[in-house]
Design a protein around this motif. Structure first.
Motif, short mmCIF file in Angstrom:
data_model
loop_
_atom_site.label_atom_id
_atom_site.label_comp_id
_atom_site.label_asym_id
_atom_site.label_seq_id
_atom_site.Cartn_x
_atom_site.Cartn_y
_atom_site.Cartn_z
N ILE A 29 0.86 -1.33 0.20
CA ILE A 29 -0.01 0.02 -0.02
C ILE A 29 0.83 1.31 0.12
N TYR A 30 0.70 1.85 -0.98
CA TYR A 30 1.62 3.25 -1.19
C TYR A 30 0.76 4.57 -0.66
N LYS A 31 -0.63 4.51 -0.87
CA LYS A 31 -1.14 5.73 -0.37
C LYS A 31 -2.67 5.35 -0.34
N VAL A 32 -3.38 6.14 0.67
CA VAL A 32 -4.68 5.86 0.94
C VAL A 32 -5.06 7.52 0.84
N ASP A 33 -6.11 7.81 -0.04
CA ASP A 33 -6.79 9.06 -0.23
C ASP A 33 -8.28 9.06 0.22
N VAL A 34 -8.51 10.08 0.79
CA VAL A 34 -10.21 10.24 0.97
C VAL A 34 -10.68 11.35 0.22
N LYS A 35 -11.60 11.30 -0.64
CA LYS A 35 -11.99 12.75 -1.07
C LYS A 35 -13.20 12.93 -0.25
N GLU A 36 -13.72 14.39 -0.48
CA GLU A 36 -14.74 15.12 0.23
C GLU A 36 -16.07 14.02 0.40
N ASN A 37 -16.34 13.21 -0.73
CA ASN A 37 -17.79 12.45 -0.69
C ASN A 37 -17.61 11.00 0.02
N ASP A 39 -15.25 8.98 -0.86
CA ASP A 39 -14.75 8.10 -1.93
C ASP A 39 -13.30 7.56 -1.61
N VAL A 40 -12.97 6.64 -1.64
CA VAL A 40 -11.53 6.19 -1.26
C VAL A 40 -10.68 5.83 -2.56
N ILE A 41 -9.62 6.10 -2.56
CA ILE A 41 -8.52 5.77 -3.50
C ILE A 41 -7.30 5.13 -2.86
N VAL A 42 -6.94 4.13 -3.32
CA VAL A 42 -5.73 3.45 -2.56
C VAL A 42 -4.77 2.97 -4.01
N THR A 43 -3.64 3.59 -3.89
CA THR A 43 -2.63 3.34 -4.46
C THR A 43 -1.71 2.21 -4.15
N MET A 44 -1.51 1.32 -4.90
CA MET A 44 -0.85 0.10 -4.20
C MET A 44 -0.03 -0.63 -5.39
N THR A 45 0.75 -1.56 -5.07
CA THR A 45 1.39 -2.49 -5.93
C THR A 45 1.39 -3.73 -5.65
N LEU A 46 1.98 -4.66 -6.51
CA LEU A 46 2.08 -6.09 -6.09
C LEU A 46 3.28 -6.36 -6.11
N THR A 48 4.86 -8.70 -7.68
CA THR A 48 5.52 -8.86 -9.23
C THR A 48 4.53 -8.50 -10.14
N PRO A 49 4.69 -7.92 -11.35
CA PRO A 49 3.77 -7.14 -12.39
C PRO A 49 2.85 -8.43 -12.57
N GLY A 50 3.36 -9.66 -12.96
CA GLY A 50 2.54 -10.79 -13.56
C GLY A 50 2.01 -11.64 -12.33
N CYS A 51 1.75 -10.68 -11.21
CA CYS A 51 1.27 -11.61 -10.07
C CYS A 51 -0.18 -12.39 -10.46
N PRO A 52 0.00 -13.60 -10.43
CA PRO A 52 -1.34 -14.44 -10.60
C PRO A 52 -2.56 -14.20 -9.72
N LEU A 53 -2.35 -13.79 -8.60
CA LEU A 53 -3.36 -13.51 -7.71
C LEU A 53 -3.70 -12.01 -7.58
N HIS A 54 -3.39 -11.26 -8.66
CA HIS A 54 -3.98 -9.77 -8.81
C HIS A 54 -5.39 -9.65 -8.50
N ASP A 55 -6.28 -10.39 -9.23
CA ASP A 55 -7.77 -9.85 -9.00
C ASP A 55 -8.10 -10.39 -7.58
N SER A 56 -7.53 -11.39 -7.09
CA SER A 56 -7.82 -11.86 -5.70
C SER A 56 -7.60 -10.86 -4.74
N ILE A 57 -6.16 -10.11 -4.99
CA ILE A 57 -5.67 -9.34 -3.93
C ILE A 57 -6.52 -7.87 -4.00
N LEU A 78 -3.47 0.50 -9.41
CA LEU A 78 -2.43 -0.46 -9.16
C LEU A 78 -1.29 0.23 -10.08
N VAL A 79 -0.25 0.41 -9.34
CA VAL A 79 1.04 0.82 -10.12
C VAL A 79 2.11 0.04 -10.02
N TRP A 80 3.17 0.47 -10.81
CA TRP A 80 4.36 -0.37 -10.71
C TRP A 80 5.58 0.34 -10.78
#
Length: 99
Positions: A29-37, A39-46, A48-57, A78-80
């Motif tokens: 988890i790189y960053k958690v932002d909350v907007k006025e309404n 809404d939550v924006i999570v900036t994260m990575t995995l 490895t880029p080809g992580c087979p558990l991408h959808d699950s995580i 999701l950022v790399w």
């Protein structure tokens, strides 16, 4: 406790299935932002880029955050860059994985 802190706290419940450690201690988890309404924006990575558990995580992140009643929409970005490295792990995670 503010919403950013609440979101971060529930993200400790999202476990990387391959490593058996939560994604916060893994340093995914790189960053958690909350907007006025609330809404939550999570900036994260995995690990490895080809992580087979991408959808699950990513799905686990969304589900954990939506568990909080006051949350509006959830956007997981999701950022790399910067790339994940083991140095991003907490001391707790390093101890579990590396002894």
């Amino acid at each position: 406790m503010g919403l950013v802190e609440k979101v971060t706290e529930v993200l400790y419940e999202v476990i990387d299935p391959e490593l058996g450690i939560n994604i916060v201690d893994l340093g995914l988890i790189y960053k958690v932002d909350v907007k006025e309404n609330n809404d939550v924006i999570v900036t994260m990575t995995l690990t490895t880029p080809g992580c087979p558990l991408h959808d699950s995580i990513v799905g686990g992140v969304e589900s954990a955050i939506y568990f909080l009643d006051e949350v509006g929409k959830v956007d997981v970005q999701l950022v790399w860059k910067p790339a994940w490295t083991p140095e991003k792990m907490s001391d707790k995670a390093k101890t579990v994985l590396m002894g």
